[in-house]
Design an enzyme around this catalytic site. Structure first.
Site, PDB file in Angstrom:
ATOM      1  N   CYS A   1       0.831  -1.203   0.000  1.00 13.09           N
ATOM      2  CA  CYS A   1       0.000   0.000   0.000  1.00 13.09           C
ATOM      3  C   CYS A   1       0.871   1.260   0.000  1.00 13.09           C
ATOM      4  CB  CYS A   1      -0.925   0.017   1.218  1.00 13.09           C
ATOM      5  SG  CYS A   1      -1.960   1.511   1.295  1.00 13.09           S
TER       6      CYS A   1
ATOM      7  N   HIS B   1       2.952  -5.784  -7.575  1.00 10.48           N
ATOM      8  CA  HIS B   1       2.427  -4.655  -8.342  1.00 10.48           C
ATOM      9  C   HIS B   1       3.626  -3.992  -9.023  1.00 10.48           C
ATOM     10  CE1 HIS B   1      -0.439  -1.261  -9.085  1.00 10.48           C
ATOM     11  NE2 HIS B   1       0.715  -0.639  -9.250  1.00 10.48           N
TER      12      HIS B   1
ATOM     13  N   ASN C   1       0.280  -7.892 -11.009  1.00 15.06           N
ATOM     14  CA  ASN C   1      -0.751  -6.888 -10.738  1.00 15.06           C
ATOM     15  C   ASN C   1      -0.298  -5.546 -11.298  1.00 15.06           C
ATOM     16  OD1 ASN C   1      -1.629  -4.926  -7.896  1.00 15.06           O
ATOM     17  ND2 ASN C   1      -3.071  -5.588  -9.430  1.00 15.06           N
ATOM     18  N   GLY C   2      -1.260  -4.810 -11.880  1.00 14.35           N
ATOM     19  CA  GLY C   2      -0.960  -3.474 -12.374  1.00 14.35           C
ATOM     20  C   GLY C   2      -1.429  -3.249 -13.792  1.00 14.35           C
ATOM     21  N   ASP C   3      -2.403  -2.346 -13.969  1.00 14.48           N
ATOM     22  CA  ASP C   3      -2.875  -1.903 -15.284  1.00 14.48           C
ATOM     23  C   ASP C   3      -3.565  -2.994 -16.106  1.00 14.48           C
ATOM     24  OD1 ASP C   3      -1.727   0.470 -14.549  1.00 14.48           O
ATOM     25  OD2 ASP C   3       0.004   0.295 -15.870  1.00 14.48           O
TER      26      ASP C   3
ATOM     27  N   GLY D   1      -7.404  -4.913 -10.102  1.00 14.58           N
ATOM     28  CA  GLY D   1      -7.797  -3.965  -9.072  1.00 14.58           C
ATOM     29  C   GLY D   1      -8.716  -2.901  -9.620  1.00 14.58           C
ATOM     30  N   ARG D   2      -8.148  -1.729  -9.917  1.00 14.87           N
ATOM     31  CA  ARG D   2      -8.963  -0.599 -10.358  1.00 14.87           C
ATOM     32  C   ARG D   2      -9.734  -0.892 -11.640  1.00 14.87           C
ATOM     33  NH1 ARG D   2      -4.708   3.902 -10.925  1.00 14.87           N
ATOM     34  NH2 ARG D   2      -3.420   2.090 -11.408  1.00 14.87           N
TER      35      ARG D   2
END
EC number: 1.3.1.-
Length: 326
Positions: free
Chosen positions: A101, A170, A203-205, A227-228
């Site tokens: 985080c 990430h 993880n990421g994009d 995630g997002r």
């Protein structure tokens, strides 16, 4: 991919732990659309050992949410060990440690990605937690603190050596926050390191099915974590899994379908909390669900100001009249 005795099959797609997002209503919706593994919001170890009721509520999971992991964070080893033991009593499939985080109030106090500034402490904490619980322990982290400390290849080996059973990476540094592009080359370097034998989750994009397949094909990760990219688009899990399975392109999701999905999520949030708090909790998802609709500003404001289901249904009816059957 296996974590302990949990077999998630080939190329699983996971929902990321996100504060105030990965709550029960959203988790259930993502499970409905095919997420293979869910995570709770990250849980404060200090709050757990102090028996803060709101924090305990984050660990409440339903059978239909399984398999699921509880993620904990903190900077004090004793508190983290105590929190891991408490989390274990909630009977998740495994315990995940948050070393990723980037939020200032967490990272600058030495928790979350702040642990990347003190790798010996990170390793000592991880080993203590592994020894304290019977469940598998995993870690989620970033590729480094800043541009000069992208040390994830070495860190991954060290985390494996102290006993974690899977690692999520990430592809950004802490200092990047969520800016720029995630650098998957570092994730691939960890996965292709011959010393590594635990599952590596990237993880990421990951925002659509094409990117998801490219990440599997190019970097060889054991799983991907969304995630997002799932906020306002929980059907992304269905899109990715169908594309990975047989190359089928996703069917467009109509406005009416989106509205029905949102209605289901709001009702779930109201059941989990109550009418007013459930609607308030859902505002982020409401705003994201219809992003890009033309001439939507006034109705969007009305929707985000609604305090009751009756008010919401009135706004949704106006939206249906304007955008329905599209």
């Amino acid at each position: 991919m296996k974590i302990g005795n949990l077999d998630l099959g080939e190329c699983p797609v996971l929902l990321a732990p996100m504060e105030d997002v990965s709550t029960r209503p959203f988790r259930l919706l993502c499970r409905h659309f095919g997420a293979d593994l869910l995570y709770t919001e990250f849980v404060s170890s200090d709050a757990l050992v102090r028996s803060v009721e709101k924090t305990f509520k984050k660990m409440e999971v339903l059978d239909e949410e399984r398999p699921i992991a509880i993620q904990i964070y903190g900077k004090d080893i004793d508190a983290m060990v105590g929190a891991a033991k408490i989390a274990e009593e909630a009977n998740p499939n495994f315990i995940d440690i948050n070393f990723g985080c980037p939020v200032k109030k967490i990272a600058t106090k030495g928790a979350g990605s702040g642990m990347l500034k003190d790798i010996p402490a990170m390793l000592k904490m991880t080993e203590a937690i592994v020894k304290a619980v019977d469940l598998p322990v995993t870690v989620k982290t970033r590729i480094g603190w800043d541009e000069d400390s992208r040390d994830i290849v070495t860190i991954a080996e060290q985390l494996q050596d102290v006993g974690i059973q899977a690692l999520t990476i990430h592809g950004r540094t802490r200092c990047q926050m969520y800016k720029g592009e995630a650098d998957w080359e570092y994730i691939g370097a960890v996965k292709n390191n011959p010393r590594m034998h635990i599952p590596i989750i990237g993880n990421g994009d990951i925002t659509n099915h094409i990117v998801a397949k490219e990440r599997f094909d190019t970097y060889g990760v054991d799983a991907i974590m969304v995630g997002r990219g799932a906020i306002g688009k929980p059907w992304i899990f269905r899109d990715i899994k169908n594309y990975l399975k047989d190359g089928s392109e996703p069917e467009p999701v109509s406005f009416d379908e989106q509205l029905n999905i949102l209605r289901m999520q709001v009702k779930s949030a109201m059941k989990w909390l109550d009418e007013k708090r459930g609607i308030l909790h859902m505002r982020r998802h409401m705003a994201a669900m219809f992003k890009g609709l033309p001439h939507f500003r006034d109705l969007r404001i009305m929707m985000l100001q609604a305090d009751t289901m009756e008010e919401l249904e009135d706004v949704w009816q106006q939206m249906s009249e304007k955008y329905g059957n599209n």
